[in-house]
Design a protein around this motif. Structure first.
Motif, short mmCIF file in Angstrom:
data_model
loop_
_atom_site.label_atom_id
_atom_site.label_comp_id
_atom_site.label_asym_id
_atom_site.label_seq_id
_atom_site.Cartn_x
_atom_site.Cartn_y
_atom_site.Cartn_z
N THR A 20 0.86 -1.31 0.10
CA THR A 20 -0.14 -0.05 -0.13
C THR A 20 0.76 1.35 -0.02
O THR A 20 0.44 2.25 -0.57
CB THR A 20 -1.07 0.00 1.34
OG1 THR A 20 -0.36 0.13 2.46
CG2 THR A 20 -1.89 -1.05 1.19
N HIS A 21 2.04 1.28 0.61
CA HIS A 21 2.94 2.10 0.59
C HIS A 21 4.44 2.11 1.12
O HIS A 21 4.48 0.83 1.81
CB HIS A 21 2.51 3.39 1.52
CG HIS A 21 2.28 3.30 2.95
ND1 HIS A 21 1.29 2.65 3.46
CD2 HIS A 21 3.36 3.56 3.94
CE1 HIS A 21 1.41 2.64 4.97
NE2 HIS A 21 2.55 3.07 5.23
N PHE A 22 5.36 2.64 0.69
CA PHE A 22 6.78 2.35 1.32
C PHE A 22 7.47 3.75 1.48
O PHE A 22 6.97 4.51 0.64
CB PHE A 22 7.64 1.32 0.39
CG PHE A 22 7.72 1.78 -1.08
CD1 PHE A 22 8.85 2.31 -1.48
CD2 PHE A 22 6.65 1.59 -2.08
CE1 PHE A 22 8.97 2.76 -3.05
CE2 PHE A 22 6.85 1.67 -3.35
CZ PHE A 22 7.90 2.43 -3.69
N GLN A 23 8.20 3.82 2.29
CA GLN A 23 8.96 5.08 2.63
C GLN A 23 10.43 4.85 3.15
O GLN A 23 10.72 3.74 3.85
CB GLN A 23 8.31 5.95 3.46
CG GLN A 23 8.10 5.49 4.88
CD GLN A 23 7.08 6.31 5.91
OE1 GLN A 23 6.06 6.87 5.52
NE2 GLN A 23 7.61 6.51 7.03
N ARG A 24 11.45 5.56 3.04
CA ARG A 24 12.58 5.42 3.69
C ARG A 24 12.66 5.60 5.06
O ARG A 24 11.87 6.38 5.69
CB ARG A 24 13.49 6.60 3.12
CG ARG A 24 15.09 6.43 3.48
CD ARG A 24 15.73 7.70 2.95
NE ARG A 24 17.43 7.35 2.83
CZ ARG A 24 18.10 7.20 2.00
NH1 ARG A 24 17.58 7.30 0.65
NH2 ARG A 24 19.48 6.80 2.07
N VAL A 25 13.59 4.80 5.66
CA VAL A 25 13.55 4.66 7.09
C VAL A 25 14.54 5.96 7.55
O VAL A 25 15.50 6.15 6.80
CB VAL A 25 14.04 3.57 7.86
CG1 VAL A 25 14.33 3.52 9.26
CG2 VAL A 25 13.09 2.21 7.41
N GLU A 26 13.92 6.83 8.24
CA GLU A 26 14.83 8.29 8.48
C GLU A 26 16.21 7.87 9.02
O GLU A 26 16.38 7.28 9.92
CB GLU A 26 13.73 9.13 9.55
CG GLU A 26 14.55 10.43 9.80
CD GLU A 26 14.48 11.32 8.58
OE1 GLU A 26 15.43 12.09 8.37
OE2 GLU A 26 13.46 11.15 7.82
N GLY A 27 17.26 8.60 8.23
CA GLY A 27 18.61 8.50 8.79
C GLY A 27 19.14 6.94 8.44
O GLY A 27 20.30 6.99 8.76
#
Length: 62
Positions: A20-27
């Motif tokens: 449904t969605h994906f995003q970079r893990v901060e840092g």
């Protein structure tokens, strides 16, 4: 569409049709993917080593 990605245990195949969605893990270089099964409504969160940019490039190849 299935993509061959990598998690902390090695190779993992992800059905991108259920993401449904994906995003970079901060840092970090890792990416969080959220997949949901349509019949059960259950969702699973995965962390893979590929960046969102790399995943998008893989999707564009198809």
């Amino acid at each position: 569409m299935w993509l061959e990605l990598h998690d902390s245990n090695g190779l993992i195949f992800v059905n991108m049709d259920t993401v449904t969605h994906f995003q970079r893990v901060e840092g970090q270089r890792r990416t969080t993917l959220v997949t949901c099964a349509t019949k059960s409504g259950a969702c699973v969160t995965l962390q893979v080593q590929e960046s969102p940019k790399e995943i998008m490039a893989m999707i564009s190849e198809f």
